[in-house]
Design a protein around this motif. Structure first.
Motif, PDB file in Angstrom:
ATOM      1  N   LEU A   1      -9.425   3.458   0.783  1.00  0.00           N
ATOM      2  CA  LEU A   1      -9.212   2.106   0.285  1.00  0.00           C
ATOM      3  C   LEU A   1     -10.533   1.553  -0.248  1.00  0.00           C
ATOM      4  O   LEU A   1     -11.574   1.659   0.405  1.00  0.00           O
TER       5      LEU A   1
ATOM      6  N   THR B   1       1.458   2.198   6.673  1.00  0.00           N
ATOM      7  CA  THR B   1       1.507   2.232   8.138  1.00  0.00           C
ATOM      8  C   THR B   1       2.895   2.626   8.645  1.00  0.00           C
ATOM      9  O   THR B   1       3.025   3.461   9.551  1.00  0.00           O
TER      10      THR B   1
ATOM     11  N   THR C   1      -7.285   0.895  11.613  1.00  0.00           N
ATOM     12  CA  THR C   1      -7.429   1.890  10.548  1.00  0.00           C
ATOM     13  C   THR C   1      -8.139   1.273   9.339  1.00  0.00           C
ATOM     14  O   THR C   1      -7.507   0.584   8.539  1.00  0.00           O
TER      15      THR C   1
ATOM     16  N   LEU D   1       0.823  -1.217   0.000  1.00  0.00           N
ATOM     17  CA  LEU D   1       0.000   0.000   0.000  1.00  0.00           C
ATOM     18  C   LEU D   1       0.860   1.273   0.000  1.00  0.00           C
ATOM     19  O   LEU D   1       0.535   2.253  -0.684  1.00  0.00           O
TER      20      LEU D   1
ATOM     21  N   ASP E   1     -13.088  -0.910   1.594  1.00  0.00           N
ATOM     22  CA  ASP E   1     -13.842  -0.477   2.763  1.00  0.00           C
ATOM     23  C   ASP E   1     -14.927   0.498   2.319  1.00  0.00           C
ATOM     24  O   ASP E   1     -14.634   1.558   1.781  1.00  0.00           O
TER      25      ASP E   1
ATOM     26  N   GLN F   1       4.875  -0.524   3.496  1.00  0.00           N
ATOM     27  CA  GLN F   1       3.617  -0.287   4.191  1.00  0.00           C
ATOM     28  C   GLN F   1       3.373   1.205   4.435  1.00  0.00           C
ATOM     29  O   GLN F   1       4.260   1.911   4.939  1.00  0.00           O
TER      30      GLN F   1
ATOM     31  N   TYR G   1      -5.248  -5.391  10.589  1.00  0.00           N
ATOM     32  CA  TYR G   1      -5.261  -3.936  10.350  1.00  0.00           C
ATOM     33  C   TYR G   1      -3.964  -3.257  10.772  1.00  0.00           C
ATOM     34  O   TYR G   1      -3.196  -3.802  11.564  1.00  0.00           O
ATOM     35  N   GLY G   2      -3.829  -2.007  10.310  1.00  0.00           N
ATOM     36  CA  GLY G   2      -2.879  -1.109  10.940  1.00  0.00           C
ATOM     37  C   GLY G   2      -3.485  -0.674  12.269  1.00  0.00           C
ATOM     38  O   GLY G   2      -4.679  -0.373  12.331  1.00  0.00           O
TER      39      GLY G   2
ATOM     40  N   ARG H   1     -19.079   0.656   8.739  1.00  0.00           N
ATOM     41  CA  ARG H   1     -18.056   0.235   7.784  1.00  0.00           C
ATOM     42  C   ARG H   1     -18.280  -1.221   7.377  1.00  0.00           C
ATOM     43  O   ARG H   1     -18.532  -2.072   8.225  1.00  0.00           O
TER      44      ARG H   1
ATOM     45  N   GLU I   1       1.719  -2.205  11.701  1.00  0.00           N
ATOM     46  CA  GLU I   1       0.911  -2.950  10.729  1.00  0.00           C
ATOM     47  C   GLU I   1       0.650  -4.373  11.200  1.00  0.00           C
ATOM     48  O   GLU I   1       1.577  -5.128  11.463  1.00  0.00           O
ATOM     49  N   LYS I   2      -0.618  -4.687  11.296  1.00  0.00           N
ATOM     50  CA  LYS I   2      -1.106  -6.046  11.576  1.00  0.00           C
ATOM     51  C   LYS I   2      -0.383  -6.760  12.725  1.00  0.00           C
ATOM     52  O   LYS I   2       0.145  -7.870  12.547  1.00  0.00           O
TER      53      LYS I   2
END
Ligand code: G1P
Length: 294
Positions: free
Chosen positions: A129, A231, A203, A109, A132, A229, A170-171, A252, A190-191
């Motif tokens: 994104l 993130t 996020t 990303l 989402d 990333q 997720y971040g 969401r 990140e994750k």
């Protein structure tokens, strides 16, 4: 400074939607009769965005075409007195100015966002994104813009609470509480595994970023998943400048997976007066057919 441009990365292959994505862009898969990407672009347009920059890969022309005029179809609809449909597709064709830039390799990303650097120039911008979909009267991205405006144009990252067991999807942000909905960020990861996650504030794909993020994106090493990333770049940015995390309002849907997609479809069908009654009747029949009691 007004936020005029939004980056929407859509280069992903959509493997969770195979076999459909063998031949069509995931973003064009509709919820009822409207492509998923329409909802995301609509959110941006309603927030005042004037230009959408899609970060694409091969096979994504249909997304650009969707937001273009289709003169042949318009003429056909006009000839056949289908004026309601004509108005609908004309409106989509003139919804917003769309450009595209290629991400030649899928390197994450952060890399995708960096591809749009020259298109953005030296101004703050939004990132949405496409997986989402967020539904709210005041668009989620507009809520973040307002927080940015109120804080000297700082970067603002949209967050929502998730169960601790979901942090690895997720971040995840951490920070100091400013008020009930806002944190001044001190880091982002990140994750993370649940046991490593600093908070449960995730996020879900809505960001307002200042252009200095690009300089950081150019320097960061590969991170989680061996990808560049976004993130990680935000994590650096919040050490250099004010970055806020904002718990936005809205529902969401994670339409990047089949369950979230079904959830959105059922919700939208129940919400729309045109589909609701017949859909409820169908549901009752199907539940009885499969012996499901609620
Ligand atoms: C991306 C981001 C992640 C974010 C998520 C939201 O991950 O890297 O920080 O929380 O989108 O959907 P992906 O779901 O593309 O793996």
């Amino acid at each position: 400074m007004k936020i005029r441009k939004a980056i929407i990365p859509i280069a992903g292959k959509g493997t969770r939607f195979l076999p459909a994505t063998k031949q069509i862009a995931k973003e064009i898969i509709p919820i009822i009769n409207t492509p998923m990407i329409h909802y995301v672009v609509k959110e941006a347009v309603e927030a005042g965005i004037e230009q959408i920059i899609f970060v694409t890969s091969s096979g994504k022309f249909s997304v650009e075409d969707y937001f273009d005029r289709n003169l042949e179809l318009e003429a056909y609809l006009e000839r056949n007195n289908k004026f309601k449909e004509l108005e609908l597709i004309r409106k989509i064709g003139s919804m917003v100015d769309v450009t595209a830039v290629r991400q030649k390799e899928q390197l994450g990303l952060g890399h995708a966002v960096l591809m749009a650097k020259n298109m953005i120039g030296d101004e703050p911008f939004a990132v949405l994104l496409g997986d989402d979909i967020v539904i709210n009267k005041v668009p989620a991205i507009k809520q973040l813009m307002d927080v940015s405006m109120g804080n000297n144009g700082a970067s603002v990252i949209g967050v929502m609470e998730v169960p601790k067991s979901d942090t690895s999807k997720y971040g995840i942000v951490k920070g100091d509480i400013v008020n009930e909905k806002t944190l001044r960020m001190t880091g982002m990861v990140e994750k993370p595994k649940p046991e490593d996650a600093p908070t449960n504030l995730a996020t879900p794909g809505r960001y307002i970023l200042t252009p200095d993020i690009f300089t950081i994106l150019e320097k960061i090493p590969r991170g989680a998943g061996n990808e560049y990333q976004l993130t990680d770049a935000i994590n650096v940015l919040c050490m250099e400048k004010d970055v806020f995390a904002y718990r936005f309002e809205g529902e969401r849907f994670d339409t990047g997976n089949v369950h979230g997609y079904l959830d959105a479809t059922v919700d939208f069908a129940l919400k729309d007066p045109e589909t609701r009654d017949k859909f409820v009747a169908s549901l009752k029949i199907r539940l009885a057919k499969y012996g499901i009691q609620l």
